[in-house]
Design a protein around this motif. Structure first.
Motif, PDB file in Angstrom:
ATOM      1  N   HIS A  20      27.300  47.702  40.790  1.00 46.65           N
ATOM      2  CA  HIS A  20      28.428  47.612  41.704  1.00 46.65           C
ATOM      3  C   HIS A  20      28.249  46.385  42.589  1.00 46.65           C
ATOM      4  CE1 HIS A  20      29.483  52.199  41.471  1.00 46.65           C
ATOM      5  NE2 HIS A  20      29.765  51.529  40.364  1.00 46.65           N
ATOM      6  N   MET A  21      29.297  45.597  42.709  1.00 48.18           N
ATOM      7  CA  MET A  21      29.284  44.432  43.575  1.00 48.18           C
ATOM      8  C   MET A  21      30.265  44.694  44.722  1.00 48.18           C
ATOM      9  SD  MET A  21      29.926  40.412  42.611  1.00 48.18           S
ATOM     10  CE  MET A  21      28.471  40.346  41.569  1.00 48.18           C
ATOM     11  N   ARG A  22      29.754  44.648  45.940  1.00 50.03           N
ATOM     12  CA  ARG A  22      30.581  44.925  47.119  1.00 50.03           C
ATOM     13  C   ARG A  22      30.703  43.662  47.966  1.00 50.03           C
ATOM     14  NH1 ARG A  22      30.151  50.490  50.182  1.00 50.03           N
ATOM     15  NH2 ARG A  22      31.402  50.938  48.325  1.00 50.03           N
ATOM     16  N   PHE A  23      31.936  43.313  48.301  1.00 51.66           N
ATOM     17  CA  PHE A  23      32.205  42.097  49.045  1.00 51.66           C
ATOM     18  C   PHE A  23      32.455  42.398  50.517  1.00 51.66           C
ATOM     19  CE2 PHE A  23      33.323  41.389  44.668  1.00 51.66           C
ATOM     20  CZ  PHE A  23      32.841  40.123  44.398  1.00 51.66           C
ATOM     21  N   PRO A  24      31.960  41.540  51.411  1.00 50.50           N
ATOM     22  CA  PRO A  24      32.165  41.749  52.848  1.00 50.50           C
ATOM     23  C   PRO A  24      33.573  41.330  53.266  1.00 50.50           C
ATOM     24  CG  PRO A  24      30.982  39.709  52.501  1.00 50.50           C
ATOM     25  CD  PRO A  24      31.136  40.346  51.140  1.00 50.50           C
ATOM     26  N   PRO A  25      34.036  41.776  54.426  1.00 50.20           N
ATOM     27  CA  PRO A  25      35.390  41.441  54.887  1.00 50.20           C
ATOM     28  C   PRO A  25      35.604  39.945  55.097  1.00 50.20           C
ATOM     29  CG  PRO A  25      34.516  43.289  56.133  1.00 50.20           C
ATOM     30  CD  PRO A  25      33.380  42.742  55.331  1.00 50.20           C
ATOM     31  N   ASP A  26      34.523  39.193  55.360  1.00 52.70           N
ATOM     32  CA  ASP A  26      34.675  37.758  55.616  1.00 52.70           C
ATOM     33  C   ASP A  26      34.277  36.903  54.415  1.00 52.70           C
ATOM     34  OD1 ASP A  26      31.997  38.325  55.738  1.00 52.70           O
ATOM     35  OD2 ASP A  26      31.584  36.988  57.431  1.00 52.70           O
ATOM     36  N   TYR A  27      34.277  37.494  53.213  1.00 52.69           N
ATOM     37  CA  TYR A  27      34.006  36.720  52.004  1.00 52.69           C
ATOM     38  C   TYR A  27      34.992  35.555  51.922  1.00 52.69           C
ATOM     39  CZ  TYR A  27      33.383  35.629  47.068  1.00 52.69           C
ATOM     40  OH  TYR A  27      33.137  34.982  45.882  1.00 52.69           O
TER      41      TYR A  27
END
Length: 247
Positions: free
Chosen positions: A69-76
């Motif tokens: 699973h790859m999770r991206f931050p809100p400020d990507y």
């Protein structure tokens, strides 16, 4: 369809991240990275991806099917995503909980104790494609200087120094590859076994989403408001004109 900022709990202030992820996802559909399958965990959320990694041919991981699973931050893309394997992976740079430890996913801070140069860490010019290529490279050549799994690192060194005569590390990997085939069968995936099949571009994921599904509302909002203001101004002008004629 709900937008990712609604389904994933992200505010409209992260519309730049939504746009970046939507463009990257579309690019990976049109030109997939060899040896990977990428799809969204939910069609309504661009911030959580499922990545399936095919073990590269002519390596210990050949025929393996490793899901993460790859999770991206809100400020990507200003901060890096995280990648956690869901499939058991015995590797010097993978923690026991599945978290991948790799320089490219570390924030770009100056930390002399880490042994990493700032240029080796994340920066906004990186993207999912460069991450996935780095993962393949790491499978082939683990970084044993600062291992996440010390035991795996020790075993790997013994295996490499003995030129394959010490089979402990190799046997664990082979068992995990064998177990991963169960997931591949469940998902209806045929894992490439030869280099020729591995480098052939895969078909795009089934959930071929339009970019407008994610960021049109976010990015057209200002334009819509401007249009409303223009319409309002025109109506006011018409009213004024009309009042002038009546007088």
């Amino acid at each position: 369809m709900s937008h990712p900022r609604m389904a994933g709990g992200h505010s409209s202030g992260n519309s730049s991240a939504v746009r970046a992820l939507a463009l990257e996802y579309k690019s990976l559909q049109e030109e997939p990275v060899e040896g990977f399958r990428v799809r969204l965990l939910s069609d309504e959320n661009l911030f959580d991806w499922e990545v399936a990694i095919y073990g590269p041919p002519d390596t210990l991981y050949q025929a393996g099917y490793f899901k993460a699973h790859m999770r991206f931050p809100p400020d990507y893309p200003y901060s890096p995503p995280s990648l956690r394997f869901q499939t058991k992976v015995w590797h010097p740079n993978v923690y026991e909980n599945g978290d991948l430890c790799i320089s490219i996913l570390h924030p770009p801070i100056d930390d002399p104790q880490s042994g990493e140069l700032p240029c080796e860490r994340w920066n906004p010019t990186q993207n999912v494609r460069t991450i996935l290529l780095s993962v393949v490279s790491l499978l082939n050549e683990p970084n044993t200087s600062s291992p996440a799994n010390v035991d795996a690192s020790v075993m790997y060194r013994k295996w490499k120094e003995s030129k394959g005569k010490d089979k402990e590390y190799e046997n664990i990997i082979k068992k995990q590859v064998l177990l991963s085939k169960v997931d591949a069968e469940k998902d209806g995936v045929v894992v490439p076994l030869t280099l020729e099949d591995y480098v052939v571009k895969a078909k795009p994921p089934e959930n071929n989403l339009e970019l407008t599904d994610f960021y049109d509302d976010d990015y057209d909002m200002d334009n819509d408001e401007d249009d409303l203001e223009d319409d309002s101004s025109n109506e006011q002008y018409d009213d004024d004109s009309g009042n002038g004629d009546e007088s």
